[in-house]
Structure formats: structure tokens, C-alpha cells
Write a protein that holds these residues in place. Sequence first.
Motif, PDB file in Angstrom:
ATOM      1  N   VAL A   2       0.811  -1.270   0.017  1.00  0.00           N
ATOM      2  CA  VAL A   2      -0.013  -0.015   0.091  1.00  0.00           C
ATOM      3  C   VAL A   2       0.965   1.240  -0.239  1.00  0.00           C
ATOM      4  O   VAL A   2       1.896   1.380   0.821  1.00  0.00           O
ATOM      5  CB  VAL A   2      -0.920  -0.011   1.002  1.00  0.00           C
ATOM      6  CG1 VAL A   2      -1.799   1.281   1.275  1.00  0.00           C
ATOM      7  CG2 VAL A   2      -1.818  -1.205   1.300  1.00  0.00           C
ATOM      8  N   ILE A  59       0.316   5.321   0.068  1.00  0.00           N
ATOM      9  CA  ILE A  59      -0.370   6.317   0.266  1.00  0.00           C
ATOM     10  C   ILE A  59       0.466   7.937   0.349  1.00  0.00           C
ATOM     11  O   ILE A  59       1.529   8.047   0.852  1.00  0.00           O
ATOM     12  CB  ILE A  59      -1.234   6.409   1.863  1.00  0.00           C
ATOM     13  CG1 ILE A  59      -1.770   5.232   1.665  1.00  0.00           C
ATOM     14  CG2 ILE A  59      -1.966   7.460   1.876  1.00  0.00           C
ATOM     15  CD1 ILE A  59      -2.523   4.689   2.913  1.00  0.00           C
ATOM     16  N   TYR A  83       2.174  -2.104  15.292  1.00  0.00           N
ATOM     17  CA  TYR A  83       3.057  -1.724  14.112  1.00  0.00           C
ATOM     18  C   TYR A  83       4.381  -1.076  14.700  1.00  0.00           C
ATOM     19  O   TYR A  83       4.560  -0.992  15.739  1.00  0.00           O
ATOM     20  CB  TYR A  83       2.438  -0.498  13.478  1.00  0.00           C
ATOM     21  CG  TYR A  83       0.881  -1.070  12.859  1.00  0.00           C
ATOM     22  CD1 TYR A  83       0.622  -2.185  11.863  1.00  0.00           C
ATOM     23  CD2 TYR A  83      -0.328  -0.484  13.218  1.00  0.00           C
ATOM     24  CE1 TYR A  83      -0.446  -2.408  11.259  1.00  0.00           C
ATOM     25  CE2 TYR A  83      -1.622  -0.813  12.768  1.00  0.00           C
ATOM     26  CZ  TYR A  83      -1.523  -1.932  11.977  1.00  0.00           C
ATOM     27  OH  TYR A  83      -2.905  -2.124  11.374  1.00  0.00           O
ATOM     28  N   LEU A  90       4.102  -3.080   5.260  1.00  0.00           N
ATOM     29  CA  LEU A  90       2.550  -2.785   4.919  1.00  0.00           C
ATOM     30  C   LEU A  90       2.187  -1.762   4.342  1.00  0.00           C
ATOM     31  O   LEU A  90       1.423  -1.700   3.424  1.00  0.00           O
ATOM     32  CB  LEU A  90       2.081  -2.833   6.392  1.00  0.00           C
ATOM     33  CG  LEU A  90       2.021  -4.081   7.330  1.00  0.00           C
ATOM     34  CD1 LEU A  90       1.689  -3.724   8.740  1.00  0.00           C
ATOM     35  CD2 LEU A  90       1.452  -5.247   6.794  1.00  0.00           C
ATOM     36  N   VAL A  91       2.771  -0.473   4.788  1.00  0.00           N
ATOM     37  CA  VAL A  91       2.300   0.895   4.384  1.00  0.00           C
ATOM     38  C   VAL A  91       3.455   1.797   4.058  1.00  0.00           C
ATOM     39  O   VAL A  91       4.415   1.879   4.794  1.00  0.00           O
ATOM     40  CB  VAL A  91       1.243   1.572   4.847  1.00  0.00           C
ATOM     41  CG1 VAL A  91       0.798   2.803   4.140  1.00  0.00           C
ATOM     42  CG2 VAL A  91       0.014   0.807   5.238  1.00  0.00           C
ATOM     43  N   TYR A 144       4.135   5.827   3.398  1.00  0.00           N
ATOM     44  CA  TYR A 144       3.579   7.265   3.325  1.00  0.00           C
ATOM     45  C   TYR A 144       4.498   8.041   2.539  1.00  0.00           C
ATOM     46  O   TYR A 144       5.657   8.066   2.910  1.00  0.00           O
ATOM     47  CB  TYR A 144       3.102   7.618   4.474  1.00  0.00           C
ATOM     48  CG  TYR A 144       2.029   7.000   5.212  1.00  0.00           C
ATOM     49  CD1 TYR A 144       0.652   7.190   4.941  1.00  0.00           C
ATOM     50  CD2 TYR A 144       1.986   6.122   6.240  1.00  0.00           C
ATOM     51  CE1 TYR A 144      -0.565   6.883   5.209  1.00  0.00           C
ATOM     52  CE2 TYR A 144       0.912   5.626   7.146  1.00  0.00           C
ATOM     53  CZ  TYR A 144      -0.351   5.979   6.542  1.00  0.00           C
ATOM     54  OH  TYR A 144      -1.607   5.566   6.910  1.00  0.00           O
ATOM     55  N   LYS A 199      -5.139   8.228  15.429  1.00  0.00           N
ATOM     56  CA  LYS A 199      -4.719   8.008  14.091  1.00  0.00           C
ATOM     57  C   LYS A 199      -4.106   9.373  13.542  1.00  0.00           C
ATOM     58  O   LYS A 199      -4.180   9.779  12.365  1.00  0.00           O
ATOM     59  CB  LYS A 199      -5.783   7.584  12.772  1.00  0.00           C
ATOM     60  CG  LYS A 199      -6.522   6.103  13.229  1.00  0.00           C
ATOM     61  CD  LYS A 199      -7.477   5.863  12.336  1.00  0.00           C
ATOM     62  CE  LYS A 199      -6.803   5.497  11.098  1.00  0.00           C
ATOM     63  NZ  LYS A 199      -5.856   4.144  11.195  1.00  0.00           N
ATOM     64  N   GLU A 259      -3.971   7.094   7.453  1.00  0.00           N
ATOM     65  CA  GLU A 259      -5.087   6.528   6.753  1.00  0.00           C
ATOM     66  C   GLU A 259      -5.198   4.855   6.765  1.00  0.00           C
ATOM     67  O   GLU A 259      -6.174   4.308   6.211  1.00  0.00           O
ATOM     68  CB  GLU A 259      -4.984   6.849   5.443  1.00  0.00           C
ATOM     69  CG  GLU A 259      -5.309   8.537   5.268  1.00  0.00           C
ATOM     70  CD  GLU A 259      -5.263   8.946   3.794  1.00  0.00           C
ATOM     71  OE1 GLU A 259      -5.416   8.262   2.894  1.00  0.00           O
ATOM     72  OE2 GLU A 259      -5.109  10.238   3.510  1.00  0.00           O
ATOM     73  N   HIS A 260      -4.035   4.334   7.063  1.00  0.00           N
ATOM     74  CA  HIS A 260      -4.263   2.983   7.418  1.00  0.00           C
ATOM     75  C   HIS A 260      -4.965   2.277   8.567  1.00  0.00           C
ATOM     76  O   HIS A 260      -5.240   2.889   9.431  1.00  0.00           O
ATOM     77  CB  HIS A 260      -2.822   2.217   7.421  1.00  0.00           C
ATOM     78  CG  HIS A 260      -2.047   2.397   8.628  1.00  0.00           C
ATOM     79  ND1 HIS A 260      -1.344   3.532   8.836  1.00  0.00           N
ATOM     80  CD2 HIS A 260      -2.000   1.529   9.671  1.00  0.00           C
ATOM     81  CE1 HIS A 260      -0.880   3.688   9.802  1.00  0.00           C
ATOM     82  NE2 HIS A 260      -0.990   2.278  10.383  1.00  0.00           N
ATOM     83  N   SER A 261      -5.401   0.987   8.390  1.00  0.00           N
ATOM     84  CA  SER A 261      -6.323   0.643   9.531  1.00  0.00           C
ATOM     85  C   SER A 261      -5.560   0.204  10.493  1.00  0.00           C
ATOM     86  O   SER A 261      -4.405  -0.036  10.563  1.00  0.00           O
ATOM     87  CB  SER A 261      -7.096  -0.703   9.013  1.00  0.00           C
ATOM     88  OG  SER A 261      -6.354  -1.671   8.578  1.00  0.00           O
TER      89      SER A 261
END
Length: 349
Positions: free
Chosen positions: A35, A37, A272, A309-310, A312, A328, A347-349
Amino acid sequence: MRKYLSYNLLICCLLTVAIGCKNTNNNLSYDSFPVNISLTGKSIETDSVMLRYPFRIKHQDSLAIVMDLHHPDYFYHSFTYPQFRYISSFRKRGQAPEENLSVENFRLAGGKMWGLDANKHLITNLSLQRVHEKTSTKEISLDKEIIRALDFALYDDSCFIIPDYSGKHRFHIIDMNGDIKSSRGEIPSVEHKNKDIALAQAWRSFIDYNPDNGILAMVTQLGEVLEIFNLKDGTHIVKFGPHGEPEYNEAKGMAIPSGIMGFSDIQVTDKYIYAVFHGRSFKEIAQQRQPATDGGQYIYVFSVKGEPLVRYTLDRFIYGIDVNEETKEMYAVDVNSNLPIVKFKLEHS
């Protein structure tokens, strides 16, 4: 704001006594994030204090503290959280008692603030209710075998974790008297067989520890390496990113950095691991037009097992971060701006 180009390059430490740390030999690599973002930050007004080179930011309850490497008078500045109304500045720059010669990092826990002064070779302990009084409640002199500690983390209620720069181990466990209790791990270099001081300098890492899950995470200032130590079960995971391990040239036993600037901050939460990543080569940094832009533009998010995972991509360059997963929100410090405290919405869960 003055523009400083400070990359906190690497200084050596001496040897210590070692005990083993179980290694899973789980050396893995990652080449991308599933992901990606883009995030736009919102600058926070802090008119009451001029921050010169804010390097770290953290909060506890309704108090936030920013660590400033180049402020002419004080190293730390307190604010209300999350409004960021200025309260006071403390820990004066100087050689006298209750003053600091340098600051490397600080930690907040249990209504207390712990700060690391490498030049004075000590850790200070302040009550958060008394920071405005500019006095410390305790100073802990570090073991003489650690010549210069460049980062630290609180380890449960009675110890500290400090990286080792002798090349023999990865980190030390230090008790509340400043003495080394044990030394663990080794530098997971694939390219260099000699585990010496130059290698330890090149592998200078930023660290964070979460006592709830027992995860100690380390990221290299050069190259792109994440290490995860589970201090509850003794396992060790190493993740090499696309830029690989730190690159350097050795001269007179010292490491001369080459390759890229890697990570500059890390935070471990219950689920995380967040890390600030630069990814620019030293050649690119040197060729920047003035005023130069300093910091990293990426936040990498990993699982506590090291799974990417993500990623940014930020609209500005930052150094330190403070992540609040309940709201968040992430607050960061941008040394290139006259309004250096920046708020991002994750913005990630």
C-alpha cells in the motif's frame, strides 16, 4: 529559521561483556510495500518559541515535548497536547550541574522524562510536573566502557537499552546505576566479516522498545535495514530493504559513510513499527541547491514481525515522529520550516 545540515554521523564506543541472544537466522528482504499513500501535513502555530533544529517529538497525556539540537539556550521545549500551546523551555545548554552539553534522545514514561547526554555520559531523570522548574531529580552516570551512547530506550521498569558501537554486540542492557548487565546480539552484516568499530559506526541505528509486546526495533541511519528483537522469547528478525546494508569506506579504522541516508526515527506500537526513511544518496544531498532540504519524506509502516505494510509519501521532509494510534494522528518535526511542528492524519487501518 536557520537552515542546518546536520546528519549526526557516527561515533565509536568501546567493548563490553557479552551474553548470547537467540538468533532465528531469519534474514529476509523486502522490495516494496503493498500500500502506498500520499499525505499532506498541517503546520502547527508555535509563535512563543523559535525552534532551530527540532529533532525529536513525543507526548504523554496532555504534555508534548520537542527536543531541539541547535537552540542557543535550551534543548527541550514543552507544549500542551494536542493544542501545542507553548509552556516552557528547560535543560539549559552548558557545562554546569543541571545543564546539558548535548542531547541524543529522550523518553517519557510514568510521569517522568529520561534524557540522554552523550557528552556528559549520563542519563537524566525529570518529573514531568517539574520540567518548568528546570531542575532534575536524578542523574545516572553510564558505565565507563560505553564511551559514547547515541540512542537509548527504557527497558521495563529497571533498565535501559543502549546500542553497542564496539562491533562485538548489537546492544547493552544497562541497569538504573548505569552499569552494563548484559550485552546481546551481533551486527547482521552479510558483506563484512570483521565485526569491528568501523562496522559498528556504519551500522549506527535508531531504536525503540515497547514493553507491552517486548519488541525492540532498530533501523540503520545508513542503508536500509530493520532489525526486530523480541525480548520476551529471544528471537531476532532482520529485514534488508532495496538499498541493502550500510555502505562505507574505512580510513584509519573509522567509517566514512557512502551510499544513502537511511532512517532517522522509529516508534514501536502494539501492532506496528513506524520508521522515517530518507533514501537519498550522499551525492544527491551534496548537490542540492541552497537552502538545502534536510530530512526524510517517507514513513514506512511494518508489522511487529517485519512485514512491510504501508509506505507514506509526505508533502515535506521530517526527522522525528510521534504516532497516536488512538486518534490516527502523527505529529512530526520539519527542520526546514519556520513552523516545524506538523500534523498528519494516518489512513491505514
